[in-house]
Scaffold this active site. Structure first.
Site, short mmCIF file in Angstrom:
data_model
loop_
_atom_site.label_atom_id
_atom_site.label_comp_id
_atom_site.label_asym_id
_atom_site.label_seq_id
_atom_site.Cartn_x
_atom_site.Cartn_y
_atom_site.Cartn_z
N LYS A 54 0.84 -1.21 0.00
CA LYS A 54 0.00 0.00 0.00
C LYS A 54 0.87 1.24 0.00
O LYS A 54 0.63 2.20 -0.75
CB LYS A 54 -0.94 -0.02 1.22
CG LYS A 54 -2.06 -1.04 1.11
CD LYS A 54 -2.79 -1.31 2.41
CE LYS A 54 -3.75 -2.49 2.23
NZ LYS A 54 -4.45 -2.91 3.45
N GLN A 98 -4.42 -1.38 9.69
CA GLN A 98 -4.35 -2.73 9.12
C GLN A 98 -4.93 -3.76 10.08
O GLN A 98 -4.62 -3.77 11.27
CB GLN A 98 -2.89 -3.05 8.76
CG GLN A 98 -2.69 -4.36 8.02
CD GLN A 98 -3.29 -4.39 6.62
OE1 GLN A 98 -3.46 -3.35 5.98
NE2 GLN A 98 -3.63 -5.57 6.15
N ASP A 121 -10.96 2.72 3.85
CA ASP A 121 -11.31 1.30 3.76
C ASP A 121 -12.82 1.13 3.53
O ASP A 121 -13.28 0.09 3.10
CB ASP A 121 -10.99 0.58 5.09
CG ASP A 121 -9.68 -0.20 5.05
OD1 ASP A 121 -9.32 -0.70 3.98
OD2 ASP A 121 -9.04 -0.30 6.11
N1 GUN Z 1 -6.44 -6.77 6.30
C1 GUN Z 1 -6.68 -7.55 5.21
N2 GUN Z 1 -7.33 -6.84 4.27
C2 GUN Z 1 -7.52 -5.59 4.77
C3 GUN Z 1 -8.11 -4.41 4.25
O1 GUN Z 1 -8.64 -4.35 3.15
N3 GUN Z 1 -8.08 -3.32 5.08
C4 GUN Z 1 -7.53 -3.37 6.31
N4 GUN Z 1 -7.56 -2.25 7.05
N5 GUN Z 1 -6.97 -4.45 6.82
C5 GUN Z 1 -6.96 -5.55 6.04
#
Ligand code: GUN
Length: 301
Positions: A54, A98, A121
C-alpha cells in the site's frame, strides 16, 4: 472454447495511471496532495507485506504517505490517540488501520474512531449507511467490491438487467457488492441473489448467473458445471493450499487457489478472473482511488 482471462493486473495499472494524472492536476491546480497513513500493529508477515504494498503504491502515485509501526503490545488507548491525531491532521486524507489487530484491542472501537470522511477502507457504519442509501450519499466504495465492479465494467459485461449471483455474505465483500450492484446507475442495476451457508441448493442458483461473484472462502468451491455458458466469473478467493519453489528466485512461495475450480470453470465461462492476478491487484488500487476522493472532498466541500 476457453474463457477470456480478465487481467486484473493490467486493469489495475490502467486505473493507477488515471489516478496519477488526477493527483498531478490536484497538486497543480489546488496545491492539495492526497495524504494516506497506514497504521500497523505488530509484525504479522501477511500484514507487513500488505502495508508495504500500500505504501509503495501511494508513493508511486505521488501521495504524501506515512507508515506508523506500533508494537504488538501497544494499548488500545495509545492506538485510539494516534487515530485521533490523524483525524485532526489536515495533510492526511485517508487513515487505514491494518487488520487483524491483537486480541487485547477492540477492533470495532478502533475502526469506529476513524473520521468517516477519512475512512478509505469504507468500513465505518456511516459509510456503509451511505452505500446502502446510494447515489449522491456515497463517498467511498469498499475496496474489494469496488475492484470487482471495475473489473466487470472494464471487461465489457453489461450489469443492467443481468442476473448476478454472489456466493458469500461477508461484511467486506458479499454484502457490499450485492448492495452496490442492485443500486440504480452505471455498472449496477442488476438483479442480485446472495447465496450462503444457509442456502438450500447453491449450484442451481449459480447456474442462473450471467455474472457470478464468488467470495466463499473455500478453495475451489464452485465447479465448472455450476456455471452458465458464457458467464462472467469473478473469483475473490485467495487460499494458500501449500508451498512451492519459485522458478525465478528459488525461494519457497505459497501455492494459491481461488474459490472457483479454475480448470473446469474456464471451459464454460465467457470470462474469468485468475488467482492470483484477478481481483487482488484491484483492491489496493481502489484504496488509492478512495484516498484521492477523500482529498477531492476537502477541495469541493
Ligand atoms: N487486512 C486484510 N485486508 C484488509 C483491508 O482491506 N483493510 C484493512 N484495514 N486491513 C486488512
Amino acid at each position: 472454447m476457453g474463457a477470456r482471462i480478465i487481467d486484473g493486473k493490467a486493469i489495475a495499472a490502467e486505473i493507477r495511471q488515471e489516478l496519477k494524472q488526477q493527483v498531478e492536476e490536484m497538486r497543480d491546480r489546488h496545491g492539495v496532495v492526497p495524504g494516506l497513513v497506514t497504521i500497523l500493529v505488530g509484525q504479522n508477515p501477511a500484514s507487513v507485506s500488505y502495508v508495504t504494498a500500500k505504501q509503495k503504491t501511494a508513493h508511486e502515485l505521488g501521495f504524501y504517505s506515512v507508515q506508523e509501526d506500533l508494537p504488538e503490545d501497544v494499548s488500545e488507548e495509545e492506538l485510539l490517540s494516534m487515530v485521533d491525531r490523524y483525524n485532526n491532521d489536515p495533510k492526511i486524507h485517508g487513515i487505514l488501520v491494518q487488520l487483524p489487530l491483537p486480541k487485547h484491542i477492540n477492533e470495532k472501537k478502533v475502526l469506529n474512531a476513524i473520521n468517516p470522511d477519512k475512512d478509505v477502507d469504507c468500513f465505518h457504519p456511516v459509510n456503509i449507511g451511505r452505500l446502502v442509501i446510494g447515489g449522491e450519499e456515497v463517498r467511498f466504495l469498499p475496496c474489494t467490491p469496488a475492484g470487482i465492479q471495475e473489473l466487470i465494467i472494464r471487461s465489457g459485461f453489461e450489469t443492467s438487467g443481468a442476473e448476478v449471483v454472489v456466493v458469500g455474505r461477508s461484511n467486506i465483500v458479499g454484502k457490499p457488492i450485492a448492495i452496490m450492484l442492485l443500486q440504480k446507475g452505471k455498472g449496477a442495476n442488476a438483479t442480485v441473489t446472495v447465496v450462503h451457508t444457509g442456502t438450500k441448493d447453491i449450484p442451481s442458483h449459480c447456474r442462473r448467473a450471467d455474472i457470478l461473484i464468488v467470495a466463499a472462502g473455500v478453495p475451489e468451491f464452485v465447479k465448472g458445471d455450476w456455471i452458465k455458458p458464457g458467464a462472467c466469473v469473478i473469483d475473490v478467493g485467495v487460499n494458500r493450499v501449500g508451498e512451492k519453489k519459485s522458478e525465478k528466485t528459488g525461494r519457497m512461495v505459497p501455492i494459491l487457489k481461488g474459490d472457483v475450480e479454475f480448470e473446469t470453470a474456464k471451459e464454460v465461462a465467457g470470462a474469468i478472473t485468475p488467482v492470483p492476478g484477478g481481483v487482488g491487484p484491484m483492491t489496493i488500487t481502489m484504496l488509492m482511488r478512495n484516498t484521492v476522493r477523500a482529498a477531492e472532498y476537502t477541495i469541493k466541500g
